[in-house]
Design a protein around this motif. Structure first.
Motif, PDB file in Angstrom:
ATOM      1  N   ASN A  93     -10.538  42.787 -19.124  1.00 41.71           N
ATOM      2  CA  ASN A  93     -10.046  41.734 -19.999  1.00 41.71           C
ATOM      3  C   ASN A  93      -9.960  42.180 -21.446  1.00 41.71           C
ATOM      4  N   THR A  94      -9.659  43.446 -21.641  1.00 38.31           N
ATOM      5  CA  THR A  94      -9.607  43.959 -23.000  1.00 38.31           C
ATOM      6  C   THR A  94      -8.271  44.625 -23.281  1.00 38.31           C
ATOM      7  N   SER A  95      -7.978  44.804 -24.537  1.00 39.61           N
ATOM      8  CA  SER A  95      -6.833  45.557 -25.037  1.00 39.61           C
ATOM      9  C   SER A  95      -5.499  45.131 -24.424  1.00 39.61           C
ATOM     10  N   LYS A  96      -4.728  44.389 -25.182  1.00 40.25           N
ATOM     11  CA  LYS A  96      -3.442  43.896 -24.710  1.00 40.25           C
ATOM     12  C   LYS A  96      -2.377  44.987 -24.636  1.00 40.25           C
ATOM     13  N   CYS A 117      -4.655  40.548 -11.102  1.00 41.34           N
ATOM     14  CA  CYS A 117      -4.378  39.312 -11.850  1.00 41.34           C
ATOM     15  C   CYS A 117      -5.039  39.290 -13.221  1.00 41.34           C
ATOM     16  N   SER A 118      -5.903  40.274 -13.502  1.00 35.92           N
ATOM     17  CA  SER A 118      -6.571  40.308 -14.805  1.00 35.92           C
ATOM     18  C   SER A 118      -5.568  40.657 -15.895  1.00 35.92           C
ATOM     19  N   ARG A 119      -5.944  40.448 -17.134  1.00 35.91           N
ATOM     20  CA  ARG A 119      -5.046  40.739 -18.250  1.00 35.91           C
ATOM     21  C   ARG A 119      -4.627  42.201 -18.259  1.00 35.91           C
ATOM     22  N   GLN A 137      -0.598  43.673 -17.378  1.00 34.68           N
ATOM     23  CA  GLN A 137       0.175  44.398 -18.387  1.00 34.68           C
ATOM     24  C   GLN A 137       0.379  45.870 -18.020  1.00 34.68           C
ATOM     25  N   CYS A 138      -0.421  46.391 -17.076  1.00 30.68           N
ATOM     26  CA  CYS A 138      -0.380  47.814 -16.740  1.00 30.68           C
ATOM     27  C   CYS A 138       0.937  48.185 -16.054  1.00 30.68           C
ATOM     28  N   GLU A 139       1.498  49.317 -16.454  1.00 28.49           N
ATOM     29  CA  GLU A 139       2.743  49.805 -15.879  1.00 28.49           C
ATOM     30  C   GLU A 139       2.535  51.039 -14.998  1.00 28.49           C
ATOM     31  N   MET A 179       0.251  42.808  -9.775  1.00 25.86           N
ATOM     32  CA  MET A 179       0.530  43.547 -11.016  1.00 25.86           C
ATOM     33  C   MET A 179       2.031  43.472 -11.294  1.00 25.86           C
ATOM     34  N   THR A 180       2.434  42.454 -12.000  1.00 26.10           N
ATOM     35  CA  THR A 180       3.852  42.120 -12.144  1.00 26.10           C
ATOM     36  C   THR A 180       4.654  43.141 -12.939  1.00 26.10           C
TER      37      THR A 180
END
Length: 254
Positions: free
Chosen positions: A134-137, A169-171, A175-177, A196-197
């Motif tokens: 849940n860190t670093s956007k 589903c975590s932040r 965001q991970c690619e 992981m969208t």
């Protein structure tokens, strides 16, 4: 031509050819101009702590990291490096003011890494997973190849797969690619892909992929696991075995 006569733009380009330790030791405190470039304008620090001396490791973590953390674009830590064993434990101890407050300090540190694009931490304790999830956007490239997402009490496959789904589903997962991670079954892989969208590339070594464990498995078995995955993934997905990385699968999503 004197180095100081170069414009700031060229100096910033020059800085990219130095390791972080070399850069800070060579230019820090030369004058106010270089300090401003180092601690304000340069936004591309790569912290690769492999094969770094313990003294340099300590100096970098304690003296410089709190100042440049919002300028760090990649961070690489490992506990199994021959020259710097138990590096992750040392890192956590150096960036934390007290043992009782270690988790709080680590969370603040990572949340301040606004430019962090690539994060690689191997062999880390599972108790730190909720912190980093849940860190670093900004993180887009994540290497967790030796991380076990599941807890010891998760004895059945559905519970294990649910943990991978929660991670996806975590932040950080959303965001991970680009992700490199170990899995235990095809269901775990599908759970990651489903949640992981933004995932574009997934590298994984899977326990249920029997071909990676035995050299005498028939050639027909070599693609059996891949075909199993393909049947549940979009037709545009590409799955291959990674040359040079024994047992790793590479999944591309378009």
């Amino acid at each position: 031509m004197k180095l100081e006569s170069l414009p700031n733009e060229l100096l910033l380009d020059l800085f990219k050819y130095f390791s972080t330790v070399q850069l800070l030791r060579s230019f820090n405190d030369l004058n106010s101009r270089f300090n401003n470039l180092l601690f304000h304008d340069f936004r591309d620090y790569h912290l690769d702590f492999r094969s770094i001396s313990r003294d340099n490791f300590k100096i970098l973590c304690q003296q410089y990291l709190p100042v440049i953390i919002d300028q760090v674009s990649s961070l690489r830590l490992a506990n199994d490096d021959d020259d710097s064993p138990q590096q992750i434990d040392l890192f956590f101890s150096h960036v934390s003011s007290t043992d009782d407050n270690a988790d709080y300090d680590l969370q603040i540190l990572l949340n301040e890494a606004h430019c962090l694009y690539s994060l690689e931490i191997t062999s880390w304790p599972s108790s730190l997973i909720p912190l980093v999830k849940n860190t670093s956007k900004s993180v887009r490239r994540l290497d967790l190849r030796q991380l076990t997402i599941c807890h010891q009490q998760d004895s059945n496959s559905s519970s294990r797969t649910q943990n991978y789904r929660k991670f996806g589903c975590s932040r950080l997962g959303i965001q991970c690619e680009i992700l490199r991670i170990a899995t235990e079954s095809e269901a775990d892989i599908l759970a990651l892909v489903d949640t992981m969208t933004n995932i574009r590339v997934l590298y994984t070594t899977c326990t249920s992929d029997i071909w990676k464990y035995a050299d005498n498995v028939s050639s027909s078995k070599k693609f059996e696991f891949i075909e199993l995955l393909k049947s549940s993934l979009p037709s545009t997905s590409i799955i291959t075995r990674v040359s040079g990385l024994y047992g790793f699968l590479q999944l591309w999503f378009r």
